[in-house]
Design a protein around this motif. Sequence first.
Motif, PDB file in Angstrom:
ATOM      1  N   PRO A 110       0.811  -1.230   0.000  1.00 56.21           N
ATOM      2  CA  PRO A 110       0.000   0.000   0.000  1.00 56.21           C
ATOM      3  C   PRO A 110       0.836   1.268   0.000  1.00 56.21           C
ATOM      4  N   GLU A 111       1.934   1.279   0.773  1.00 53.70           N
ATOM      5  CA  GLU A 111       2.758   2.493   0.840  1.00 53.70           C
ATOM      6  C   GLU A 111       3.385   2.815  -0.513  1.00 53.70           C
ATOM      7  N   ARG A 112       3.745   1.794  -1.274  1.00 49.41           N
ATOM      8  CA  ARG A 112       4.288   2.021  -2.610  1.00 49.41           C
ATOM      9  C   ARG A 112       3.248   2.679  -3.507  1.00 49.41           C
ATOM     10  N   ASP A 113       1.994   2.247  -3.407  1.00 46.49           N
ATOM     11  CA  ASP A 113       0.929   2.840  -4.212  1.00 46.49           C
ATOM     12  C   ASP A 113       0.730   4.315  -3.868  1.00 46.49           C
ATOM     13  N   VAL A 114       0.769   4.624  -2.572  1.00 49.19           N
ATOM     14  CA  VAL A 114       0.623   6.027  -2.152  1.00 49.19           C
ATOM     15  C   VAL A 114       1.797   6.854  -2.658  1.00 49.19           C
ATOM     16  N   ARG A 115       2.986   6.336  -2.454  1.00 47.29           N
ATOM     17  CA  ARG A 115       4.192   7.078  -2.831  1.00 47.29           C
ATOM     18  C   ARG A 115       4.223   7.368  -4.332  1.00 47.29           C
ATOM     19  N   ARG A 116       3.917   6.387  -5.144  1.00 44.76           N
ATOM     20  CA  ARG A 116       3.920   6.583  -6.597  1.00 44.76           C
ATOM     21  C   ARG A 116       2.877   7.616  -7.024  1.00 44.76           C
ATOM     22  N   ASN A 117       1.711   7.559  -6.382  1.00 43.94           N
ATOM     23  CA  ASN A 117       0.655   8.504  -6.748  1.00 43.94           C
ATOM     24  C   ASN A 117       1.045   9.933  -6.381  1.00 43.94           C
ATOM     25  N   LEU A 118       1.631  10.115  -5.200  1.00 42.28           N
ATOM     26  CA  LEU A 118       2.047  11.455  -4.777  1.00 42.28           C
ATOM     27  C   LEU A 118       3.157  12.005  -5.675  1.00 42.28           C
ATOM     28  N   ILE A 119       4.095  11.156  -6.040  1.00 40.95           N
ATOM     29  CA  ILE A 119       5.175  11.602  -6.933  1.00 40.95           C
ATOM     30  C   ILE A 119       4.613  12.049  -8.275  1.00 40.95           C
TER      31      ILE A 119
END
Length: 382
Positions: free
Chosen positions: A27-36
């Motif tokens: 989940p954290e990877r999904d959030v991080r990619r979206n924010l970037i």
Amino acid sequence: MAKNSTPPTTVPDTTWLGRGRHLGPEPERDVRRNLIALKAAGVIDDFLDLDPVEAARSTDLYPRDESADPGPLARRVFEARWRVADEVTVRGQLTTYEPESRRMKSEGVTWVLAAEAARAWETGWPSPATVFWPDSDQVAWDHDTVPGVRLRTANPLPKDDDELRRRLRDCTRHSWFVHVVVHEAMTPDALGLRPVTAFLPPSLRHRVVEHRAAPEQALTADFVMKRELGVGIPRGGAVVLPTTPQVPDYDAERFTVRNVFLDGTQPTELLDKIVEFAALPQPMPADAEQAVTRLRQGWHLYTPDEELVHARAMVTRYAKALEAMTASCDLYREAAESALAALAEATSGADAPQTSTPAVKQNTSPLKSLTRTLAQFRNPNR
């Protein structure tokens, strides 16, 4: 004698709250990619990715409210800042949590999202959920904490009566979302299967969960809902479910729609009812107040101007603290000097009978004193 009842705390009209589960592996990877991606596209101003320990660490002189700490089960804390209506600043904070037990691990990672705007929230603004989570059906971030319930889709009600009761009870007591039940008068086609929530304004699409009662569930769903929640559902209609604690101005008839045509067109009357219900002062869900406190007191993503204001405030607080400590030292010194003086006086008074009393006794006779003096005159060399 009637007991005094304290009215429940309501959600501030400037905030947007959500809590759900991510069933994917990272989940954290999904959030991080979206924010970037959103920052690169200029959709958001900036974001921050924090370790929970770092997020809990305070640079303030005094400790913050304990509810500003994300807690021992926190995995990551994400903050983002963006603007809506060209000038209104929104701050959002998303925290992911470890499952509370091994049994819960199969049910995914829980997330809590709180966002606050500089003025009252408008339903036409972008959903904070899609700032942090990808707006894609391929990423399973949109599950409610109630098992078997998901946003962005029409959730069929359980066929079993006990399961149906449990589902409705859990949704009205434990979920942070608004829940709507729609009865299908007949089995809809592909267009009719499209969730009603897709027609809602952006900020409401991820705050509303839609449940579908199959055509043959008309009587069962109506009976169970009346028994469990005190509201019924018309055949081929819909109803917005009450919350626990209940919204003060909630009235079942007011938020019931007699006919909903599931043919792919906008069900305008039902949409209006949902928007009207969501605009009412909503009771603060359990643990939501802590999320708002963390957002306000545990914020880290400052702008340069905010950093300057924060630094000045810190200087002022340190100066006041130093002044208070100096005053405390002065008071302590005065108290210590007074204590020493009192101790010396008490000690002197205690020794006086032992040193002065014999001398007084030796000189009590005037005749002896005169004889001693005359003897000194007679023998000056002695």
